[in-house]
Every structure is written in structure tokens, then in C-alpha cells.
Scaffold this active site. Structure first.
Site, short mmCIF file in Angstrom:
data_model
loop_
_atom_site.label_atom_id
_atom_site.label_comp_id
_atom_site.label_asym_id
_atom_site.label_seq_id
_atom_site.Cartn_x
_atom_site.Cartn_y
_atom_site.Cartn_z
N THR A 103 0.80 -1.12 -0.08
CA THR A 103 -0.04 0.13 -0.02
C THR A 103 1.13 1.26 0.09
O THR A 103 1.95 1.17 0.59
CB THR A 103 -0.86 0.01 1.14
N GLY A 104 0.43 2.24 -0.77
CA GLY A 104 1.27 3.62 -0.68
C GLY A 104 2.46 3.43 -1.33
O GLY A 104 3.61 3.71 -1.07
N ALA A 105 2.60 2.65 -2.76
CA ALA A 105 3.70 2.02 -3.36
C ALA A 105 4.15 3.13 -4.29
O ALA A 105 5.09 2.87 -5.01
CB ALA A 105 3.59 0.76 -3.82
N ASN A 106 3.40 4.09 -4.35
CA ASN A 106 3.83 5.25 -5.59
C ASN A 106 5.06 6.38 -4.95
O ASN A 106 5.40 7.03 -5.75
CB ASN A 106 2.65 6.02 -6.04
N SER A 107 5.26 6.31 -3.60
CA SER A 107 6.19 7.21 -3.29
C SER A 107 7.11 6.64 -1.94
O SER A 107 6.56 5.89 -1.35
CB SER A 107 5.67 8.67 -2.94
N GLY A 108 8.09 7.10 -1.40
CA GLY A 108 8.65 7.06 -0.36
C GLY A 108 9.20 5.75 0.04
O GLY A 108 9.57 5.00 -0.98
N TYR B 277 -1.62 11.00 15.38
CA TYR B 277 -0.48 10.26 14.48
C TYR B 277 0.05 9.16 15.60
O TYR B 277 0.08 7.97 15.00
CB TYR B 277 0.66 11.16 14.02
#
Length: 323
Positions: free
Chosen positions: A47-52, A204
């Protein structure tokens, strides 16, 4: 000399000294090296593999010949990232598949899982990486505080809906990205959804503590199934995660310098998720937390079984898994 310049110098010096005190002891991480075909034939969801960290993890898994499912909210960003990491990988690379996933929408999570179950015969590794950090107050599609919703509840539902496929694919692994900032949080059961008060830093930390408690309770429930789950704290990494943090304009150049000197690069930050996803060293290990590819001792608040069970039950109700 103007007061603004003096203030910038004082604050900048303070930032530099604090950063040096906190980060200068960090040893340079040796990037892991695995046999090229280690993940051949295995499907990994990130998940969230498009950045960082997510992008760096996906890039390394592709080099190891995995079938990488990039689960991302921003499809255009995912397509650009996918093309980039494919260009950087060798010809004998794995496969990249892009699927839309918005963790701020439980309906999107359900649609994603329906698609995965319909199209993917197996899941070998699920990496719950995506997250938000200290964003301005907002709510998910279902009305939950955004950091709680994305960092915890979205991944909670995602994992539960994919458990049957993970069990069918055993031995399989679940990797949960948390943060050392869990230390500053607690599970505020009296106002879990921040109806009475919103403190972005606390929320957070609360969500990252929730990740650890989720990992602990899930490991207990998965005992004997062949599915393991472990968490990790990546440290401070140069990513877009901190985009909502306001840094005074005069200090930004110094902060950028400090980040390049002392923060981890995304490939360095990806070492522990990569280790937990594919290293033979952690085969069969479950319910633990790791940092820099070594087991990390957690504070008692993150290992409290009663709190973990209570949070699980409440989370089930919030995401609609309990009637």
C-alpha cells in the site's frame, strides 16, 4: 542585523544541534542483498507504493522478480512510479500491477479486496505501508478522523478481508509499518475519533500505537495458520510523509541540509520492510517489531493484550466487520 536574521540563526542553530544529537549516532545502513529470483512466483501487495518507503520497497521486490501489486490512491502517480522502477530494474524483473486503493474510504477498501480476491490466486506478502502524518483535521468518507482512518482502520479492514487468501497462500506474511512516535501516544477510548479535541501530533502517535497493538492481537489470532505478522519502525526517512508539517521559510534551507545529512534515504528506509517481507531469517517469526532489521523492544503500552483486544473489538465495529 535584522531581528528576523538573528531569529533564523538562533532557531536554525538549535535545529542543527538537536538533529545532530538525535541522528548523528545513526550508522549507515548496509543495503540488503538477496538472490535475484528469491521472490519469483510470489505476489506482494504494497500500500502507498507510489512514493517514499513504499516505492523503494516495491522497486527492490521487482528486482527480486516478485509480482508487485501497487495499491495506491493516486493512480497517475502510481503509473509514473511503476514506469520508473521498471526502467531501473534488470530485464529479468518481476511484474508490476497497479490497483486503486483509497484507505480513507472503506468502500474503496472493500472494492480493492473484491478485485484482488477475484483476480489474484494467491497473496504471499501484504505490506501495510501507506500513511498520513500530522495532517490538518479532516475526516474519512465514513466520518473517522483521517489519521486514525487511514493509518489504522483502513489497513485493519484491508487485512481482515484478505486473511482467507493469505491463509490459503501460507506460508505467507503481513508487514505493518509503524513509527517510533508511538511512544508519545495512547489509545484514547473516550474520544478515539477526536470528536472533542484534535491534536494532530497525538493522533498520529495514537494511530501508530494502534498499528502495534493490531499486530500483536492479529499474531495471536493467526497462531498456527502459517501466516505471520510483524511490525517495524523505519526511523526518520526523507519522504513526503512530513508534507503537512509547517517549517518556517527561513529555516527550510537548513532543514533540507539536515535531512540530507542525517535522515535515511528511501532505499535505506525500505530495508526493514524488505527484510520482513522476504528474509529467511524471520520465517515463522510473528508478533514482533523490528528496527534496522533487528528485533526492537517495545514499551509496555504497545504489548498490552487487554488494550489490543479492546481496540480490535472496537475497530471491528467501526469498519463494519461486527454486526
Amino acid at each position: 542585523m535584522s531581528a528576523a536574521v538573528i531569529l533564523a540563526a538562533v532557531l536554525g542553530g538549535g535545529v542543527f544541534c538537536i538533529a545532530r544529537r538525535i541522528f548523528c549516532r545513526r550508522k549507515a545502513l548496509k543495503l540488503l542483498r538477496y538472490p535475484t529470483g528469491l521472490m519469483r512466483g510470489k505476489t506482494v501487495i504494497v500500500t502507498g507504493a507510489n512514493s517514499g518507503i513504499g516505492r523503494a520497497t516495491a522497486a527492490e521486490l521487482l528486482k527480486l522478480q516478485a509480482r508487485v501489486v501497487m495499491a495506491c490512491r493516486d493512480r497517475q502517480g502510481a503509473e509514473e512510479a511503476a514506469q520508473d522502477i521498471k526502467n531501473q530494474a534488470s530485464p529479468n524483473q518481476g511484474e508490476v500491477v497497479i490497483k486503486h486503493l483509497d484507505l480513507a474510504s472503506l468502500q474503496s477498501v472493500r472494492s480493492f479486496c473484491d478485485e484482488v480476491i477475484r483476480e489474484e490466486p494467491r497473496i504471499d506478502v501484504l505490506i501495510n505501508n501507506a500513511g498520513l502524518y500530522q495532517c490538518p483535521f479532516s475526516r474519512t468518507e465514513e466520518g473517522y478522523e483521517m489519521q486514525l482512518g487511514v493509518n489504522h482502520l483502513g489497513h485493519f479492514l484491508l487485512t481482515n478481508l484478505l486473511l482467507d487468501l493469505l491463509k490459503q497462500s501460507a506460508p505467507s506474511r503481513i508487514v505493518v509499518v509503524s513509527s517510533k512516535l508511538y511512544k508519545y501516544g495512547s489509545i484514547n477510548f473516550e474520544d478515539l475519533n477526536s470528536e472533542q479535541n484534535y491534536n494532530k501530533a497525538f493522533c498520529y502517535s495514537q494511530s501508530k500505537l494502534a498499528n502495534l497493538l493490531f499486530t500483536r492481537e492479529l499474531a495471536r489470532r493467526l497462531d498456527g495458520t502459517g501466516v505471520t505478522v510483524n511490525a517495524l519502525t523505519p526511523g526518520i526517512v526523507r519522504t513526503r510523509l512530513g508534507r503537512h508539517v509547517n517549517i518556517p521559510l527561513l529555516i527550510k534551507p537548513l532543514f533540507s541540509l539536515v535531512s540530507w545529512l542525517f535522515f535515511k534515504s528511501p532505499p535505506e528506509g525500505a530495508q526493514t520492510p524488505l527484510y520482513l517481507a522476504c528474509s529467511p531469517e524471520v520465517e515463522g517469526v510473528s508478533g514482533k517489531c523490528f528496527a534496522n532489521c533487528e528485533e526492537e523492544q517495545l514499551l509496555s503500552k504497545a504489548t498490552d493484550d487487554h488494550t489490543a483486544k479492546r481496540l480490535w473489538d472496537l475497530s471491528e465495529s467501526m469498519v463494519g466487520l461486527r454486526g
